[in-house]
Write an enzyme that holds these catalytic residues in place. Sequence first.
Site, PDB file in Angstrom:
ATOM      1  N   ASP A  14      -1.673   3.438  32.719  1.00  0.00           N
ATOM      2  CA  ASP A  14      -1.191   2.070  32.332  1.00  0.00           C
ATOM      3  C   ASP A  14      -2.247   1.016  32.808  1.00  0.00           C
ATOM      4  OD1 ASP A  14       0.947   3.385  30.800  1.00  0.00           O
ATOM      5  OD2 ASP A  14       2.234   2.876  32.582  1.00  0.00           O
ATOM      6  N   LYS A  15      -2.087  -0.003  32.005  1.00  0.00           N
ATOM      7  CA  LYS A  15      -3.047  -1.169  32.177  1.00  0.00           C
ATOM      8  C   LYS A  15      -2.594  -1.811  33.488  1.00  0.00           C
ATOM      9  CE  LYS A  15      -3.665  -6.171  31.147  1.00  0.00           C
ATOM     10  NZ  LYS A  15      -2.941  -7.278  29.981  1.00  0.00           N
TER      11      LYS A  15
END
Length: 330
Positions: free
Chosen positions: A139-140
């Site tokens: 994920d970011k």
Amino acid sequence: MNESSAVLTVEIPFEHAGRRFDQVLAELFPDYSRSRLSSWIKSGDALLDGALVAPRQLVKGGQRISLVAVASQEVPMAPEDIELDIRFEDADVLVINKPVGLVVHPGAGNPAGTLQNALLHYDAKLIEIPRAGIVHRLDKDTSGLMVIARSLRAHTTLVEQLSERAMHRQYEALVMGPMISGGSVDAPIGRHPKDRVKQAVVDEPAGRPAVTHYRVRERFRAHTLVQCNLETGRTHQIRVHMSHIRHPLVGDIMYGGGLRLPKGATPELTEVLRGFKRQALHAEKLEFTHPVGGKTISVEAERPADLAALVVALRGDTKVNGEADNAKRR
């Protein structure tokens, strides 16, 4: 088969038994669009146990899929000079330590400035590999290690290792609440029935099997530092599973880890917790078999600065409040 194509083979896990061939193909080969995979089924480039079958054909566990994949860029993308923290490199693979805030793939709201753009700048030949060699994601706002394929043969082998659960991925997470002991979460994960942005624990067949093993590393007054090992790799798996057992990750607003200050928290801990704006999750160790030499490659990445500062603040708070409690008992 031409020079820009490769035969990818994978054995269908038994958990996929009873599902449609095109659906299983899309899940086992996520680097390709569904439209492209559909065209390969129709052209005979995607076979089930060596046979041409219809997209709706139901599969059984243990069958083998062979896919003749043509390496080409599906979406035009510009290389961008974004610094990469490379922890291992040779002609076939890269292992990078992804920082918090870096998006892996371009998408809605993130057309540029991604890891994929950075990889194309670092190695222009990666344009010939699906998704510039990216075979799994973070994920970011999750930091840590990712392996990148630099050749088609490496891409084939790494995808197989992931699908066969032969790649070891270890994470460190800071969760809400005092956790008594370690354990495992075996609960299927799928799209949230009401919020399509989120994942959730849902019954099969809507949910896919997902297993997370965790153990306690360090306990604080109102938090626990845990090690998580993935047996499967579902979207948001650790975040969903920890929330499912009522220990959401610190900073994970999406899954219930919003700001909660322990009673009597020190000023230092209060400041750090208020400033921690992402899920407290770090991919700290990655271990896989090298796709060419067969050697075991093991890479580790140290705890990032923001998470390290939070752990230090929690230790300080635990010590101060522990001493205060002892003084009261006297």
